[in-house]
Scaffold this active site. Structure first.
Site, PDB file in Angstrom:
ATOM      1  N   LYS A  64      47.558  28.555  30.289  1.00 42.43           N
ATOM      2  CA  LYS A  64      48.940  28.089  30.450  1.00 42.43           C
ATOM      3  C   LYS A  64      49.373  27.147  29.340  1.00 42.43           C
ATOM      4  O   LYS A  64      50.565  26.945  29.127  1.00 42.43           O
ATOM      5  CB  LYS A  64      49.124  27.426  31.812  1.00 42.43           C
ATOM      6  CG  LYS A  64      48.290  26.199  32.087  1.00 42.43           C
ATOM      7  CD  LYS A  64      48.543  25.674  33.511  1.00 42.43           C
ATOM      8  CE  LYS A  64      47.671  24.471  33.852  1.00 42.43           C
ATOM      9  NZ  LYS A  64      46.244  24.856  34.014  1.00 42.43           N
ATOM     10  N   CYS A  94      31.515  47.462  34.427  1.00 42.14           N
ATOM     11  CA  CYS A  94      30.432  48.280  33.876  1.00 42.14           C
ATOM     12  C   CYS A  94      31.002  49.531  33.226  1.00 42.14           C
ATOM     13  O   CYS A  94      31.722  50.303  33.866  1.00 42.14           O
ATOM     14  CB  CYS A  94      29.465  48.656  35.003  1.00 42.14           C
ATOM     15  SG  CYS A  94      28.223  49.853  34.503  1.00 42.14           S
ATOM     16  N   GLU A 145      46.505  39.799  17.167  1.00 43.56           N
ATOM     17  CA  GLU A 145      46.693  38.498  17.810  1.00 43.56           C
ATOM     18  C   GLU A 145      46.439  37.381  16.818  1.00 43.56           C
ATOM     19  O   GLU A 145      45.487  37.428  16.034  1.00 43.56           O
ATOM     20  CB  GLU A 145      45.742  38.312  18.999  1.00 43.56           C
ATOM     21  CG  GLU A 145      46.037  39.139  20.232  1.00 43.56           C
ATOM     22  CD  GLU A 145      45.106  38.795  21.382  1.00 43.56           C
ATOM     23  OE1 GLU A 145      44.578  37.654  21.412  1.00 43.56           O
ATOM     24  OE2 GLU A 145      44.882  39.670  22.245  1.00 43.56           O
ATOM     25  N   ARG A 155      37.567  38.322  32.643  1.00 48.56           N
ATOM     26  CA  ARG A 155      37.857  39.574  31.953  1.00 48.56           C
ATOM     27  C   ARG A 155      36.535  40.258  31.617  1.00 48.56           C
ATOM     28  O   ARG A 155      35.475  39.661  31.676  1.00 48.56           O
ATOM     29  CB  ARG A 155      38.625  39.302  30.658  1.00 48.56           C
ATOM     30  CG  ARG A 155      39.946  38.594  30.839  1.00 48.56           C
ATOM     31  CD  ARG A 155      40.657  38.422  29.502  1.00 48.56           C
ATOM     32  NE  ARG A 155      39.967  37.477  28.628  1.00 48.56           N
ATOM     33  CZ  ARG A 155      40.155  37.393  27.314  1.00 48.56           C
ATOM     34  NH1 ARG A 155      40.974  38.216  26.705  1.00 48.56           N
ATOM     35  NH2 ARG A 155      39.522  36.492  26.600  1.00 48.56           N
ATOM     36  N   GLU A 186      39.896  43.576  23.453  1.00 45.64           N
ATOM     37  CA  GLU A 186      38.704  42.852  22.983  1.00 45.64           C
ATOM     38  C   GLU A 186      37.434  43.276  23.708  1.00 45.64           C
ATOM     39  O   GLU A 186      36.742  42.480  24.340  1.00 45.64           O
ATOM     40  CB  GLU A 186      38.914  41.341  23.127  1.00 45.64           C
ATOM     41  CG  GLU A 186      40.016  40.785  22.264  1.00 45.64           C
ATOM     42  CD  GLU A 186      40.219  39.283  22.418  1.00 45.64           C
ATOM     43  OE1 GLU A 186      40.941  38.698  21.586  1.00 45.64           O
ATOM     44  OE2 GLU A 186      39.649  38.691  23.372  1.00 45.64           O
TER      45      GLU A 186
END
Length: 685
Positions: free
Chosen positions: A362, A123, A313, A119, A158
């Site tokens: 997972k 740029c 979150e 992630r 984030e």
């Protein structure tokens, strides 16, 4: 002061409860989506963050868009009273984009371009990446900007990291030229005459590199500021690409890594603050130390706008990426979730709704486990919290009445941690700030966490631990604050450098010297096994007695009008001032010349709170490991009693009338709190 803010979304004027939802992972099995809707309603979840990592599902090939699956998700939500924070999917780009346009991938500090993957591997300066995000975001806005299920925009995910590509080098030089104008001013600000680092052409300036320039502190500091500004500029670019269709939709971006960018600048361009909290509960029986750490962070994020925020979150069970993935013990899910609400959150949301079948997360905790049904302990914990949140929705919009502020500046943090100073083995800036905050948390005294550029006038007490980077302007503001009757507390390693990270001349603590009434001549770092101590002087005005152990840092100061409240007990500077008080104008300024531990901070701030007249959430002594926090709407106060001690505790109420907000039961006398217990009480303001 505003007592009650409007709900974040008029569509959902209750406590938001939900999770990150990734239906695009389950398009091969439509029955999964049908079951998810049933389980969402059963768990009391009313909002989902959708589309965060869905770029490939939305644009499988360049220019070919597939929105039908998202149409179905949002339409079904609307039919079932469920809402969505609709995300822009810029947090991770498709493989086809990385292959065709490698310039979108980041270049690391070593000047090597990354491969596709992970992630935040893109740029923010890339014209192609900006073009592609604008197209994608614009199509999402056009299609869903007025959808009845959408309560707001979740911009990316984030934001973090930095890029050192040629585009970013060019933008960095432009940023510096706009800031300094001439190379002469830049060289002076960075003090490049040291080690003959002087620049003679703008093209010589590059970002810090492990195989190049990294020892010029002003350079490092400006690079971090530039990275913040680049990130904010990219976020603004994303916001502009979704805003036009429905300007009334609130916009947020979830924040997480405190050491990356200056979130105060990012906060200025969003409507509501949201952040992601992942405590490592149960590393010891008593969770109060960790509880106080996350209380600080909740307060910091709330203070970015001084109004309610969103817990975007959290995890309903255990993560899979922490060093040890400990399960939440009974009661902890409700306790930790309501802690966020106590400190100003109007939501509890999770990563994630349903566990992924594959890849790196997972085994990350989720509301729905791989078993796929509601008959799990975690699901029942979530459903219990859903019922509790539904019962306290009148708190939505309530404010936090703080009379105390702690100064926490990102550029000060960067500068402290970059300084080659008294303890390169760890000067523990952030831990020190949290320790001072903890002393108030233990008393149930609400605290804002603010920046030096903000208005100080609404506070009675300001605490500025290790204000190493202190500008002349900040010095004047704190001087005026004290002169007008405020109380200031500072520590060692304050007033050392200016905004360019070059030292103040004329004696430390620089711009604070007059306000504090001291001259700090020397500062010593102690080894981990070293200790010193502070002995309180007879008859000191705080009424503190005895001696307290200190460690890590000792500053040798000389009074210049300040009273000595405590002296060192050891080493060649035994008997010299370690704690001082300067009466200045109508106010007072205290200075701690050494790092003191929780026992001293607890007693000191309890005396100071009484002296200043700070309001506590509850006018009662709180047992160890138990805290109280308060929110108010002006007519009613909502008091949260929270037990992080790992033991059963009893709390004595004051003489006001209380009712349990969940049950309506009238409360008086004492309240028993089980392990990980939490109660939400209501009283008249």
């Amino acid at each position: 002061m505003t007592k009650k803010f409007p709900p974040i979304s008029g569509k959902l004027p209750v406590m938001m409860h939900g999770a990150d939802y990734n239906p695009d992972q389950w398009l091969h099995d439509p029955t999964i989506f049908e079951e998810d809707i049933r389980l969402m309603k059963l768990s009391g979840c009313n909002v989902m963050a959708v589309g965060i990592f869905s770029w490939t599902a939305l644009e499988p090939k360049e220019g070919e868009f597939a929105f039908e699956w998202l149409d179905k998700v949002l339409d079904t939500f609307a039919d079932n009273g469920i809402y969505a924070w609709l995300a822009t999917p810029s947090g991770a780009r498709p493989a086809w984009m990385s292959e065709k346009y490698p310039e979108v991938l980041r270049v690391e500090a070593n000047r090597v371009r990354n491969l596709h993957g992970m992630r935040h591997n893109h740029c923010y300066s890339s014209p192609i990446y900006r073009e592609k995000t604008a197209i994608m975001n614009g199509k999402l806005a056009e299609r869903y900007g007025n959808h009845p299920a959408v309560v707001g925009w979740h911009i990316s995910n984030e934001y973090s990291g930095e890029c050192h590509c040629d585009y970013c080098q060019q933008q960095f030089r432009i940023w510096l030229q706009n800031k300094y104008g001439t190379l002469e001013k830049l060289n002076f600000a960075w003090w490049t005459s040291f080690w003959a680092h002087t620049y003679t052409d703008w093209k010589q300036v590059e970002s810090p590199a492990p195989h190049g320039e990294f020892a010029v502190h002003g350079h490092n500091l400006d690079w971090r500021r530039f990275v913040t500004d680049r990130t904010v500029d990219f976020c603004r670019h994303e916001i502009e690409s979704v805003r036009g269709v429905n300007p009334d939709l609130p916009v947020t971006t979830n924040m997480h890594m405190i050491d990356g960018i200056d979130y105060r600048k990012l906060a200025a361009i969003v409507n509501v603050i949201s952040w992601d909290a992942y405590p490592t509960w149960h590393s010891r029986q008593d969770d109060s130390q960790l509880g106080s750490t996350f209380a600080f962070h909740h307060d910091m994020y709330r203070s970015l706008k001084r109004k309610p925020f969103l817990l975007m979150e959290s995890v309903p069970s255990a993560t899979n990426w922490q060093p040890v993935s400990k399960l939440k013990r009974p009661g902890m899910h409700k306790l930790s979730s309501l802690q966020a609400v106590a400190h100003g959150s109007d939501s509890v949301q999770y990563f994630q709704w349903r566990k992924s079948r594959g890849a790196s997360e997972k085994f990350h905790g989720a509301v729905v486990d791989h078993i796929g049904h509601e008959h799990t302990r975690v699901f029942q914990d979530v459903a219990e919290l859903g019922r509790a949140l539904a019962g306290i929705s009148e708190i939505v919009g309530a404010s936090t009445p703080s009379e105390t502020a702690i100064l926490f500046d990102w550029d000060n943090r960067w500068a402290v941690n970059d300084a080659a100073g008294p303890r390169n083995a760890g000067i523990h800036y952030e831990e020190t700030v949290i320790a001072h905050h903890r002393a108030f948390w233990k008393q149930g005294v609400p605290v804002d966490v603010i920046g030096s550029e903000e208005d100080f006038s609404s506070y009675r007490l300001i605490v500025a631990p290790m204000l190493y980077l202190c500008t002349e302007e900040t010095g004047r503001k704190l001087e005026k604050f004290v002169e007008n009757g405020g109380t200031l507390v500072t520590t060692y390693w304050s007033g050392i450098v200016d905004e360019h990270d070059i030292c103040h001349l004329g004696g430390f603590p620089g711009p604070l010297r007059k306000t504090l009434g001291i001259w700090a001549e020397e500062i010593e770092g102690l080894y981990d096994h070293d200790v010193n101590g502070v002995k309180m002087t007879e008859g000191n005005e705080l009424g503190l007695n005895g001696s307290f152990e200190s460690h890590e840092v000792c500053e040798i100061v000389h009074p210049e009008g300040a009273e000595v409240l405590g002296v060192y007990t050891g080493d060649f500077y035994a008997g010299s001032p370690a704690l001082t008080l300067n009466r200045f104008g109508k106010g007072r300024a205290y200075h701690m010349a050494t790092r003191l531990k929780d026992d001293f901070l607890g007693e000191f701030y309890r005396k100071l709170a009484d002296d200043v007249g700070l309001a506590r959430a509850l006018n009662a002594d709180l047992p160890s490991g138990v805290t109280a926090q308060v929110r108010t709407d002006g007519a009613s106060d909502y008091v949260f009693l929270m037990n992080f001690s790992g033991q059963e505790k009893s709390v004595s109420l004051d003489n006001r009338v209380y009712a349990d907000l969940e049950t309506g039961e009238t409360m008086d006398g004492g309240i028993a709190l089980p392990v990980n217990g939490v109660r939400v009480l209501k009283r008249k303001s």
